[in-house]
Scaffold this active site. Structure first.
Site, mmCIF file in Angstrom:
data_model
loop_
_atom_site.group_PDB
_atom_site.id
_atom_site.type_symbol
_atom_site.label_atom_id
_atom_site.label_comp_id
_atom_site.label_asym_id
_atom_site.label_seq_id
_atom_site.Cartn_x
_atom_site.Cartn_y
_atom_site.Cartn_z
ATOM 1 N N LYS A 38 -20.447 -41.062 11.774
ATOM 2 C CA LYS A 38 -19.320 -41.560 12.567
ATOM 3 C C LYS A 38 -18.108 -40.654 12.348
ATOM 4 O O LYS A 38 -18.100 -39.822 11.433
ATOM 5 C CB LYS A 38 -18.996 -42.994 12.187
ATOM 6 N N ARG A 134 -14.544 -58.366 6.817
ATOM 7 C CA ARG A 134 -14.169 -57.541 7.967
ATOM 8 C C ARG A 134 -15.043 -57.924 9.156
ATOM 9 O O ARG A 134 -14.592 -58.517 10.106
ATOM 10 C CB ARG A 134 -14.307 -56.054 7.602
ATOM 11 N N TYR A 274 11.991 -26.634 7.323
ATOM 12 C CA TYR A 274 12.924 -27.677 7.759
ATOM 13 C C TYR A 274 13.583 -28.361 6.561
ATOM 14 O O TYR A 274 12.905 -28.737 5.609
ATOM 15 C CB TYR A 274 12.175 -28.766 8.542
ATOM 16 N N MET A 322 4.500 -28.753 11.876
ATOM 17 C CA MET A 322 3.411 -29.179 12.756
ATOM 18 C C MET A 322 2.286 -28.123 12.818
ATOM 19 O O MET A 322 1.105 -28.449 12.785
ATOM 20 C CB MET A 322 3.957 -29.424 14.172
HETATM 21 C C1 LIG Z 1 -20.940 -49.767 7.370
HETATM 22 C C2 LIG Z 1 -20.798 -48.506 6.572
HETATM 23 N N1 LIG Z 1 -21.845 -48.071 5.865
HETATM 24 C C3 LIG Z 1 -21.778 -46.942 5.136
HETATM 25 C C4 LIG Z 1 -20.609 -46.199 5.067
HETATM 26 C C5 LIG Z 1 -20.571 -44.948 4.228
HETATM 27 O O1 LIG Z 1 -19.639 -45.047 3.189
HETATM 28 P P1 LIG Z 1 -19.393 -43.835 2.204
HETATM 29 O O2 LIG Z 1 -18.709 -42.769 2.989
HETATM 30 O O3 LIG Z 1 -18.507 -44.399 1.152
HETATM 31 O O4 LIG Z 1 -20.717 -43.408 1.698
HETATM 32 C C6 LIG Z 1 -19.483 -46.633 5.778
HETATM 33 C C7 LIG Z 1 -18.239 -45.887 5.707
HETATM 34 O O5 LIG Z 1 -17.151 -46.325 5.869
HETATM 35 C C8 LIG Z 1 -19.583 -47.819 6.555
HETATM 36 O O6 LIG Z 1 -18.538 -48.284 7.270
#
Ligand SMILES: Cc1ncc(COP(=O)(O)O)c(C=O)c1O
EC number: 5.1.1.1
Length: 390
Positions: A38, A134, A274, A322
């Site tokens: 992700k 969550r 700056y 920036m």
């Molecule tokens: C549902 C879920 N599983 C696994 C992970 C992986 O976590 P990590 O990067 O700490 O290994 C995440 C990361 O946020 C997550 O949201």
């Protein structure tokens, strides 16, 4: 790739493969290994990494957004793609259209999936909230969910999921994670007739389990209750979030670099950037590095952090802008011709001439975490892939 500013993130695919192998070696019996790709694979480039991981034999990967999953599919990823974020009916349609696996965490999700027009049931993973507060069903809802899903014509349950909110304590039999794992294990009894498996371990959970392998805990230890499926994120990118770094050897995948092309000679008493927050206390040489907060180098690091310049640590001086930041390179260039440093690469984090500057160090200085330092690397920073037999 067009690159007129030589500021880039070098992504070492061989290091990624090394980190994946470290997990596979430690858990040869685990059937579910789902690297989290992700957020653009934690900033490393999700398409390229997704395809590369698949080439390594990875059969599952995790995204947050439906959009992220669609991009992977359209780019040719065939592995199972788990979508962790919730969805409405439109989202459910897209998930089905692109043959992705939804992680179902509310009754609405079930309604949307049941409303899909489809002849074959959609496979799902069911998420339980065991303490993160969550997303997910409450464990008390287990039996009601069983009743709704058992012999459901539209939905086929494949796995149960939970997420550790304090994975750092997973080795502790009485820790928060232990409570979460026990809760999920209880739920697994209810759902046994589905022939499900369970996944719960993020990087800290996985590395905790690695640390226990040497200690050989009893079968009652929550980490040993079953072959927990693995969802590593941070660790596949080369970082161990636990304090004990000796448990597993990981190689950082990203090195963030920028080529210096401007130097300034300052007289003692002159200031930089700056607000003039840094004043030279001697005649100084300042390197202007073409990377700034718009590229993900946090402004809070102004006058705090270091950068590797010709393999040496030099301080960031003045406020990060920036598009630029400035380094005091006086000590490194002293008694040398500045021409020698024309086109010198500065390493914002990663490795340079055997020296290492970790994003963990930057994270501490920025009052942040390694995850945020990696995912902050901006879209306008090209990713350049090396290694991995490419
Ligand atoms: C549902 C879920 N599983 C696994 C992970 C992986 O976590 P990590 O990067 O700490 O290994 C995440 C990361 O946020 C997550 O949201």
């Amino acid at each position: 790739m067009e690159m007129y500013r030589r500021t880039y993130a070098e992504i070492n695919l061989s290091h990624l493969a090394y980190n994946i192998r470290a997990i596979q070696k430690a858990f040869p019996q685990v059937g579910f290994l789902c690297p989290m790709v992700k957020a653009n694979a934690y900033g490393h480039g999700d398409v390229r990494l997704g395809l590369y991981l698949e080439g390594l034999g990875i059969r599952h990967m995790g995204v947050c957004l439906i959009e992220e999953g669609i991009l992977l599919r359209k780019s040719g990823v065939n592995a199972e793609i788990l979508v962790f974020r919730g969805f409405d009916f439109d989202g459910a349609q897209k998930i089905a259209e692109y043959a992705m696996t939804p992680v179902v965490s509310s009754w609405d999700h079930i309604d949307h999936l049941e409303a899909l027009e489809s002849n074959s049931p959609i496979g799902i993973h069911l998420k339980f909230d065991t303490g993160m507060n969550r997303l997910g069903f409450r464990p008390e809802e287990g039996q009601k969910l069983f009743d709704r899903l058992w012999q459901n014509k539209k939905i086929r349950l494949k796995a149960l999921v939970t997420h550790l909110f304090n994975g750092e304590d997973a080795a502790d039999e009485n820790g928060k994670s232990a409570g979460q794992l026990k809760a999920l294990n209880q739920l697994a009894h209810i759902f046994k007739p589905f022939n499900i498996f369970c996944h719960a371990l993020n990087s800290s959970g996985i590395i905790s389990a690695m640390s226990l392998q040497k200690a050989k805990p009893g079968p009652q230890h929550p980490l040993m209750l079953q072959n927990w499926g693995l969802r590593p994120g941070l660790m596949i990118y080369g970082y161990n979030p636990l304090a004990d770094k000796s448990i597993v050897d990981l190689k950082p995948v990203m090195t963030l670099k920028a080529q210096v092309n401007t130097y300034r000679r300052l007289k003692a008493g002159e200031t930089v950037s700056y607000g003039g927050t840094w004043k030279a206390n001697r005649d100084s040489v300042i390197a202007v590095v073409p990377i700034g907060y718009a590229d993900g180098y946090h402004r809070i690091l102004s006058n705090k952090s270091h950068v590797l310049f010709a393999g040496k640590r030099v301080p960031v001086v003045g406020n990060v802008c920036m598009d630029y930041l400035m380094l005091d390179v006086t000590d490194v260039v002293q008694n040398k011709d500045l021409k020698e440093f024309k086109d010198q690469e500065a390493v914002l984090f990663g490795q340079d001439h055997g020296a290492t500057l970790s994003p963990e160090e930057l994270a501490t200085q920025a009052q942040s975490i390694t995850w945020e330092m990696l995912t902050s690397v901006g879209e306008r920073v090209p990713r350049v892939y090396v290694g991995g037999g490419q």
